[in-house]
Design a protein around this motif. Structure first.
Motif, PDB file in Angstrom:
ATOM      1  N   GLU A 190       3.139  12.585 -13.779  1.00 60.82           N
ATOM      2  CA  GLU A 190       3.137  12.904 -14.408  1.00 60.82           C
ATOM      3  C   GLU A 190       2.208  13.436 -15.913  1.00 60.82           C
ATOM      4  OE1 GLU A 190       4.934   9.069 -15.512  1.00 60.82           O
ATOM      5  OE2 GLU A 190       4.178   8.999 -18.425  1.00 60.82           O
ATOM      6  N   PHE A 191       0.765  13.008 -14.928  1.00 61.08           N
ATOM      7  CA  PHE A 191      -0.255  12.824 -16.390  1.00 61.08           C
ATOM      8  C   PHE A 191      -1.530  14.262 -15.581  1.00 61.08           C
ATOM      9  CE2 PHE A 191       0.465   9.256 -16.642  1.00 61.08           C
ATOM     10  CZ  PHE A 191       0.581   8.501 -18.464  1.00 61.08           C
ATOM     11  N   ARG A 192      -0.556  15.727 -14.650  1.00 60.78           N
ATOM     12  CA  ARG A 192      -0.950  16.655 -14.375  1.00 60.78           C
ATOM     13  C   ARG A 192      -1.482  17.218 -15.524  1.00 60.78           C
ATOM     14  NH1 ARG A 192       1.964  18.476  -9.888  1.00 60.78           N
ATOM     15  NH2 ARG A 192       1.030  17.497  -8.358  1.00 60.78           N
ATOM     16  N   GLU A 193      -0.445  18.279 -16.766  1.00 59.81           N
ATOM     17  CA  GLU A 193      -0.526  19.151 -17.420  1.00 59.81           C
ATOM     18  C   GLU A 193      -2.248  18.296 -18.116  1.00 59.81           C
ATOM     19  OE1 GLU A 193       2.387  19.107 -20.279  1.00 59.81           O
ATOM     20  OE2 GLU A 193       3.870  20.513 -17.715  1.00 59.81           O
ATOM     21  N   LYS A 205       0.643  -1.095  -0.184  1.00 59.19           N
ATOM     22  CA  LYS A 205       0.066   0.355   0.404  1.00 59.19           C
ATOM     23  C   LYS A 205       0.726   1.178   0.361  1.00 59.19           C
ATOM     24  CE  LYS A 205      -4.448  -1.917  -0.244  1.00 59.19           C
ATOM     25  NZ  LYS A 205      -5.038  -1.629  -1.084  1.00 59.19           N
ATOM     26  N   ALA A 206       1.897   1.257   0.202  1.00 58.07           N
ATOM     27  CA  ALA A 206       2.745   2.218   0.351  1.00 58.07           C
ATOM     28  C   ALA A 206       3.086   2.783  -0.648  1.00 58.07           C
ATOM     29  CB  ALA A 206       4.409   2.175   1.276  1.00 58.07           C
ATOM     30  N   ALA A 207       3.854   1.218  -1.206  1.00 66.10           N
ATOM     31  CA  ALA A 207       4.830   1.215  -2.675  1.00 66.10           C
ATOM     32  C   ALA A 207       3.338   2.264  -3.329  1.00 66.10           C
ATOM     33  CB  ALA A 207       4.734   0.143  -3.405  1.00 66.10           C
ATOM     34  N   VAL A 208       2.176   1.931  -3.475  1.00 62.16           N
ATOM     35  CA  VAL A 208       1.007   2.169  -4.345  1.00 62.16           C
ATOM     36  C   VAL A 208       0.678   3.960  -4.622  1.00 62.16           C
ATOM     37  CG1 VAL A 208      -1.176   1.490  -3.355  1.00 62.16           C
ATOM     38  CG2 VAL A 208      -0.930   1.425  -5.866  1.00 62.16           C
ATOM     39  N   ASN A 209       0.523   4.383  -2.978  1.00 61.69           N
ATOM     40  CA  ASN A 209       0.515   5.340  -2.990  1.00 61.69           C
ATOM     41  C   ASN A 209       1.593   6.268  -3.678  1.00 61.69           C
ATOM     42  OD1 ASN A 209      -1.395   4.985  -0.612  1.00 61.69           O
ATOM     43  ND2 ASN A 209      -0.969   5.654   0.915  1.00 61.69           N
ATOM     44  N   ARG A 210       3.091   5.827  -3.158  1.00 58.25           N
ATOM     45  CA  ARG A 210       3.827   6.432  -4.022  1.00 58.25           C
ATOM     46  C   ARG A 210       3.777   5.577  -5.452  1.00 58.25           C
ATOM     47  NH1 ARG A 210       6.460  10.172  -6.280  1.00 58.25           N
ATOM     48  NH2 ARG A 210       8.492  10.381  -6.157  1.00 58.25           N
ATOM     49  N   LEU A 211       3.345   4.728  -6.145  1.00 59.58           N
ATOM     50  CA  LEU A 211       2.728   5.137  -7.853  1.00 59.58           C
ATOM     51  C   LEU A 211       2.349   5.949  -7.577  1.00 59.58           C
ATOM     52  CD1 LEU A 211       3.247   1.059  -8.403  1.00 59.58           C
ATOM     53  CD2 LEU A 211       5.172   2.928  -8.915  1.00 59.58           C
ATOM     54  N   MET A 212       0.881   5.865  -7.525  1.00 63.05           N
ATOM     55  CA  MET A 212       0.142   7.450  -7.999  1.00 63.05           C
ATOM     56  C   MET A 212       0.527   8.710  -7.082  1.00 63.05           C
ATOM     57  SD  MET A 212      -2.351   4.994  -8.696  1.00 63.05           S
ATOM     58  CE  MET A 212      -1.276   3.868  -8.575  1.00 63.05           C
ATOM     59  N   THR A 213       0.877   8.926  -6.517  1.00 65.59           N
ATOM     60  CA  THR A 213       1.821  10.899  -6.736  1.00 65.59           C
ATOM     61  C   THR A 213       2.820  10.969  -7.594  1.00 65.59           C
ATOM     62  OG1 THR A 213       3.950   9.741  -5.439  1.00 65.59           O
ATOM     63  CG2 THR A 213       1.846  11.086  -4.204  1.00 65.59           C
ATOM     64  N   GLY A 214       3.132   9.649  -8.040  1.00 65.14           N
ATOM     65  CA  GLY A 214       4.091   9.915  -9.075  1.00 65.14           C
ATOM     66  C   GLY A 214       3.725  10.202 -10.767  1.00 65.14           C
ATOM     67  N   LEU A 215       2.206   9.162 -10.705  1.00 68.99           N
ATOM     68  CA  LEU A 215       1.452   9.147 -11.069  1.00 68.99           C
ATOM     69  C   LEU A 215       0.627  11.079 -12.001  1.00 68.99           C
ATOM     70  CD1 LEU A 215       0.169   5.525 -11.932  1.00 68.99           C
ATOM     71  CD2 LEU A 215       1.863   6.353 -13.570  1.00 68.99           C
ATOM     72  N   ALA A 216       0.522  11.001 -10.474  1.00 67.69           N
ATOM     73  CA  ALA A 216      -0.342  11.927 -10.526  1.00 67.69           C
ATOM     74  C   ALA A 216       0.805  13.752 -11.031  1.00 67.69           C
ATOM     75  CB  ALA A 216      -0.412  12.793  -9.568  1.00 67.69           C
TER      76      ALA A 216
END
Ligand SMILES: NC(=O)c1ccc[n+]([C@@H]2O[C@H](COP(=O)([O-])OP(=O)(O)OC[C@H]3O[C@@H](n4cnc5c(N)ncnc54)[C@H](OP(=O)(O)O)[C@@H]3O)[C@@H](O)[C@H]2O)c1
Length: 231
Positions: free
Chosen positions: A170-173, A157-168
């Motif tokens: 990357e896909f902000r624009e 779950k910690a890993a997926v949280n960090r993956l989601m912030t990373g994707l957030a």
């Protein structure tokens, strides 16, 4: 009408999310490992006049995720919910006794799983009106959760949280809102009757929070109550 895709839909929080979205008149793509055994989902599908359809998807397997994408096609998805999860039991994920195969399995399903589902369905989300992706995480993945943890589950779950912030980031624009969310401590097969809230309460809160989410929330770890989760 919102078009929603949900993983791990045959029981627990995932089933209740599907039930509630379908009841609200939304278009639900309910995915689960074994559609033939998903009796309750199939009953809703049969009565839904096509608003809820059931699709096979094993989130731990890239071929299965791609096959599901081929079945659903280019249809726009407004809200993608990564809900599927596993808990291998506490006895085999403590300092004194670690089952490394189970650890790898939990990481595959709960960290890599949401990543591969997002990677595969991003074209659908980008074509959607709301561009919202919510990954059901857990408070146990937060550093702020100062309790003894099941190491496999909490690290996934910690890993997926960090993956989601990373994707957030990357896909902000492209305007995609990506949020990991703690659903509460919920009375499902995973947590049992000792937990705090019912699947109905959890799903109601998750849906309300998703509906209220704005672009300002992307990359934030949230709770089913709509509050920010300390991390
Ligand atoms: N319950 C809680 O207190 C709690 C707290 C924090 C976070 N969560 C998270 O909430 C989510 C839902 O959990 P729940 O409480 O509803 O648990 P649950 O009742 O055990 O349901 C888990 C669901 O995930 C599905 N699943 C498991 N492995 C899968 C895979 N490889 N591919 C696709 N689907 C898979 C299961 O499908 P099958 O029916 O095929 O087994 C089941 O439908 C999970 O991510 C969990 O970690 C739960």
């Amino acid at each position: 009408m919102t078009r929603v895709l949900i993983t791990g839909s045959a029981r627990g929080i995932g089933f209740e999310l599907c039930r509630q979205y379908a009841e609200a008149g939304d278009r639900v793509y309910a995915t689960c490992r074994s559609p033939a055994k998903a009796t309750r989902l199939n009953a809703i599908a049969a009565a839904s006049q096509g608003r809820l359809t059931v699709h096979a998807m094993e989130v731990g397997n890239s071929t299965s995720v791609k096959t599901c994408r081929a079945e659903i096609g280019d249809t726009p998805i407004d809200v993608l919910i990564n809900n599927a999860g596993v808990w291998g039991g506490l006895d085999t994920q403590v300092f004194a006794n670690m089952d490394y195969d189970n650890w790898a399995h939990e990481l595959n399903v709960m960290a890599m799983g949401p990543f591969r589902v997002i990677q595969t369905f991003m074209p659908n989300v980008l074509a959607g009106r709301q561009k919202k992706i919510v990954t059901i995480s857990s408070q146990t993945g937060a550093h702020a959760y100062d309790h003894v943890i099941g190491y496999s589950y909490a690290s996934a779950k910690a890993a997926v949280n960090r993956l989601m912030t990373g994707l957030a980031t990357e896909f902000r624009e492209q305007g995609v809102i990506i949020v990991p969310m703690h659903p509460g401590w919920v009375k499902t097969e995973m947590a049992g009757d000792v937990a705090d809230i019912s699947p109905e309460e959890s799903a109601t809160g998750v849906r309300k929070t998703i509906a209220a989410m704005t672009f300002a929330d992307t990359g934030t770890f949230m709770k089913w109550t709509g509050d920010v989760h300390p991390w």
